[in-house]
Design an enzyme around this catalytic site. Sequence first.
Site, PDB file in Angstrom:
ATOM      1  N   ASP A  56       0.824  -1.212   0.000  1.00 49.14           N
ATOM      2  CA  ASP A  56       0.000   0.000   0.000  1.00 49.14           C
ATOM      3  C   ASP A  56       0.857   1.261   0.000  1.00 49.14           C
ATOM      4  O   ASP A  56       2.085   1.204   0.169  1.00 49.14           O
ATOM      5  CB  ASP A  56      -0.957  -0.004   1.205  1.00 49.14           C
ATOM      6  CG  ASP A  56      -0.290  -0.376   2.521  1.00 49.14           C
ATOM      7  OD1 ASP A  56       0.966  -0.409   2.576  1.00 49.14           O
ATOM      8  OD2 ASP A  56      -0.991  -0.631   3.500  1.00 49.14           O
ATOM      9  N   ASP A  76      -7.675  -2.215  14.272  1.00 45.50           N
ATOM     10  CA  ASP A  76      -9.071  -2.540  13.990  1.00 45.50           C
ATOM     11  C   ASP A  76      -9.182  -3.804  13.137  1.00 45.50           C
ATOM     12  O   ASP A  76     -10.218  -4.083  12.560  1.00 45.50           O
ATOM     13  CB  ASP A  76      -9.765  -1.357  13.296  1.00 45.50           C
ATOM     14  CG  ASP A  76      -9.031  -0.916  12.028  1.00 45.50           C
ATOM     15  OD1 ASP A  76      -8.034  -1.570  11.654  1.00 45.50           O
ATOM     16  OD2 ASP A  76      -9.456   0.073  11.411  1.00 45.50           O
ATOM     17  N   HIS A 104      -7.388  -4.409  10.433  1.00 43.15           N
ATOM     18  CA  HIS A 104      -7.149  -4.210   8.992  1.00 43.15           C
ATOM     19  C   HIS A 104      -5.841  -4.849   8.547  1.00 43.15           C
ATOM     20  O   HIS A 104      -4.913  -5.020   9.341  1.00 43.15           O
ATOM     21  CB  HIS A 104      -7.226  -2.725   8.595  1.00 43.15           C
ATOM     22  CG  HIS A 104      -6.074  -1.859   8.982  1.00 43.15           C
ATOM     23  ND1 HIS A 104      -6.196  -0.756   9.803  1.00 43.15           N
ATOM     24  CD2 HIS A 104      -4.771  -1.892   8.637  1.00 43.15           C
ATOM     25  CE1 HIS A 104      -5.029  -0.172   9.940  1.00 43.15           C
ATOM     26  NE2 HIS A 104      -4.139  -0.835   9.242  1.00 43.15           N
ATOM     27  N   GLU A 130      -9.745  -1.499   5.416  1.00 47.61           N
ATOM     28  CA  GLU A 130     -10.390  -1.180   6.684  1.00 47.61           C
ATOM     29  C   GLU A 130     -11.655  -2.019   6.872  1.00 47.61           C
ATOM     30  O   GLU A 130     -12.191  -2.560   5.898  1.00 47.61           O
ATOM     31  CB  GLU A 130     -10.775   0.308   6.688  1.00 47.61           C
ATOM     32  CG  GLU A 130      -9.601   1.260   6.534  1.00 47.61           C
ATOM     33  CD  GLU A 130      -8.843   1.476   7.841  1.00 47.61           C
ATOM     34  OE1 GLU A 130      -8.891   0.596   8.738  1.00 47.61           O
ATOM     35  OE2 GLU A 130      -8.179   2.513   7.966  1.00 47.61           O
TER      36      GLU A 130
HETATM   37  C1  GLP Z   1      -0.647   0.624   8.544  1.00 49.32           C
HETATM   38  C2  GLP Z   1      -0.262  -0.199   7.327  1.00 49.32           C
HETATM   39  C3  GLP Z   1      -0.478  -1.676   7.579  1.00 49.32           C
HETATM   40  C4  GLP Z   1       0.154  -2.071   8.895  1.00 49.32           C
HETATM   41  C5  GLP Z   1      -0.520  -1.323  10.010  1.00 49.32           C
HETATM   42  C6  GLP Z   1       0.025  -1.679  11.391  1.00 49.32           C
HETATM   43  O1  GLP Z   1      -1.997   0.935   8.571  1.00 49.32           O
HETATM   44  N1  GLP Z   1      -0.975   0.173   6.159  1.00 49.32           N
HETATM   45  O2  GLP Z   1       0.071  -2.415   6.504  1.00 49.32           O
HETATM   46  O3  GLP Z   1       0.046  -3.457   9.093  1.00 49.32           O
HETATM   47  O4  GLP Z   1      -0.316   0.069   9.793  1.00 49.32           O
HETATM   48  O5  GLP Z   1       1.184  -0.969  11.617  1.00 49.32           O
HETATM   49  P1  GLP Z   1       2.167  -1.178  12.827  1.00 49.32           P
HETATM   50  O6  GLP Z   1       2.982  -2.364  12.476  1.00 49.32           O
HETATM   51  O7  GLP Z   1       2.979   0.079  12.891  1.00 49.32           O
HETATM   52  O8  GLP Z   1       1.325  -1.382  14.042  1.00 49.32           O
END
Ligand code: GLP
Length: 244
Positions: free
Chosen positions: A67, A136, A138, A143
């Site tokens: 992404d 959440d 995702h 989402e």
């Molecule tokens: C973002 C990214 C996700 C990632 C998530 C959790 O929203 N788009 O791909 O898994 O954050 O991030 P973190 O690993 O910093 O908790």
Amino acid sequence: MRIIAANDYEDMSKKAAAILMAQVVTKPDSILGLATGSTPIGLYKNLIRWYEEGLVDFSRVRTWNLDEYRGLPRDNDQSYYYFMHENLFDHINLPKEASHVLNGMNPDPEAECASYDAAIDAAGGLDIQLLGLGHDGHIAFNEPQDDFPAGTHCVDLNPITIEANARFFASRDEVPRQAYTMGIGSIMKARRILMVVSGADKAQALKQVIEGPVTPQVPGSILRFHPDVTIVATKDALGATGAK
Ligand code: GLP
């Protein structure tokens, strides 16, 4: 679903990196799906170290990232393009043209997203997709919603996601409100999935993924329908589940 419990973040990072490294060692021209977020940083550090020690070679690997924020230039230090170069690509022998990150500056979402899925398919599909997990539930930027989006698409980010990612920006107002993301269908097409989860703050989301109903309200729960998923999670992240 294979669940591997790690003692702590370091242990999780090492175990998950070993799985990715084994993928590349056994198939040197692997197609990797990569992820951003704070969770995979330790994993990438291990890969860089093992590359420097001569244990793994990325010269024939190709990568596609999950992404990218919409409207953030690639030289912005919060863009996922910048993140991947800083945390992995600039430190290994992956050829420059072999890495692919969605272009958040493309004003035409349909063109950007359709060509991304087509390029992955043309390369033969993802051998393994690395995933983190949002608070959440995702995955990538898919989402909670009423259906499982199939292909790469443009999304409006949830307030909880904007809040979680605000720590990386000077202020909440600077966090982009939209992103381009692989869809659930794009992710599920990967032959293998490797998810990394760390910290007690992810325990409820992880419990929903592993034990809750399969629902687009918890996008990660769809992984229960994938035939080859490995989750490497710290003990505190697994704390709310039956798996310890
Ligand atoms: C973002 C990214 C996700 C990632 C998530 C959790 O929203 N788009 O791909 O898994 O954050 O991030 P973190 O690993 O910093 O908790």
